[in-house]
Design a protein around this motif. Sequence first.
Motif, PDB file in Angstrom:
ATOM      1  N   ALA A 127      -3.813   4.037   9.999  1.00  0.00           N
ATOM      2  CA  ALA A 127      -4.551   4.081   8.738  1.00  0.00           C
ATOM      3  C   ALA A 127      -5.097   2.698   8.382  1.00  0.00           C
ATOM      4  O   ALA A 127      -6.196   2.580   7.839  1.00  0.00           O
ATOM      5  N   ALA A 130       1.537   5.901  12.041  1.00  0.00           N
ATOM      6  CA  ALA A 130       0.516   6.456  11.141  1.00  0.00           C
ATOM      7  C   ALA A 130      -0.006   5.392  10.191  1.00  0.00           C
ATOM      8  O   ALA A 130      -1.218   5.321   9.927  1.00  0.00           O
ATOM      9  N   ALA A 131       0.866   4.548   9.667  1.00  0.00           N
ATOM     10  CA  ALA A 131       0.457   3.484   8.760  1.00  0.00           C
ATOM     11  C   ALA A 131      -0.430   2.472   9.473  1.00  0.00           C
ATOM     12  O   ALA A 131      -1.429   2.000   8.916  1.00  0.00           O
ATOM     13  N   ALA A 134       0.959   3.604   2.122  1.00  0.00           N
ATOM     14  CA  ALA A 134       1.464   3.811   3.484  1.00  0.00           C
ATOM     15  C   ALA A 134       2.620   2.863   3.774  1.00  0.00           C
ATOM     16  O   ALA A 134       3.632   3.261   4.361  1.00  0.00           O
ATOM     17  N   SER A 183       0.851  -1.186   0.000  1.00  0.00           N
ATOM     18  CA  SER A 183       0.000   0.000   0.000  1.00  0.00           C
ATOM     19  C   SER A 183       0.890   1.241   0.000  1.00  0.00           C
ATOM     20  O   SER A 183       2.075   1.156   0.351  1.00  0.00           O
ATOM     21  N   SER A 217      -8.231   2.028  10.494  1.00  0.00           N
ATOM     22  CA  SER A 217      -9.397   2.862  10.164  1.00  0.00           C
ATOM     23  C   SER A 217     -10.205   2.318   9.027  1.00  0.00           C
ATOM     24  O   SER A 217      -9.857   1.662   8.171  1.00  0.00           O
TER      25      SER A 217
END
Length: 134
Positions: A131, A127-128, A29, A27, A134
């Motif tokens: 994400a 952060a990855a 990310a 991905s 989510s």
Amino acid sequence: MRTLMYASHSVRSAQSAYRDNAVATASPARLLVMLVERLVLDIERGLVAQQAEDWPQAHQHLLHAQDVVVELESSLDVDKMPAGRQLASLYEFLRGHLVLGNVRRDAHVTHEALTIARQLCDTWRQAAMAAAVS
């Protein structure tokens, strides 16, 4: 001996194919995290080479680290990302430290760059992961 050489070549080919596949299927990310992980690895290798006074190897690794930072900078859309301008400034500062550590052959400056890169890597990993959840 020939069998050992062939096996070694086969292992390298398999590793290369695995790495290529991991990049191709990652991905955005995950790609970013992989890039920052490579940045950390390059700086670590550069620092070890500096400490051993292996200047050609240190230069090679730190130059690649600079290239990685340039790639991070070029992929950053400062207007679309919250705190994008601050992140751009951090990348610029990090790149400057890498250049300075390389040119001056200064392991202390390189270590400072490594500290920043590791923190950056940890932040992008978090952060990855957020994400992905989510």
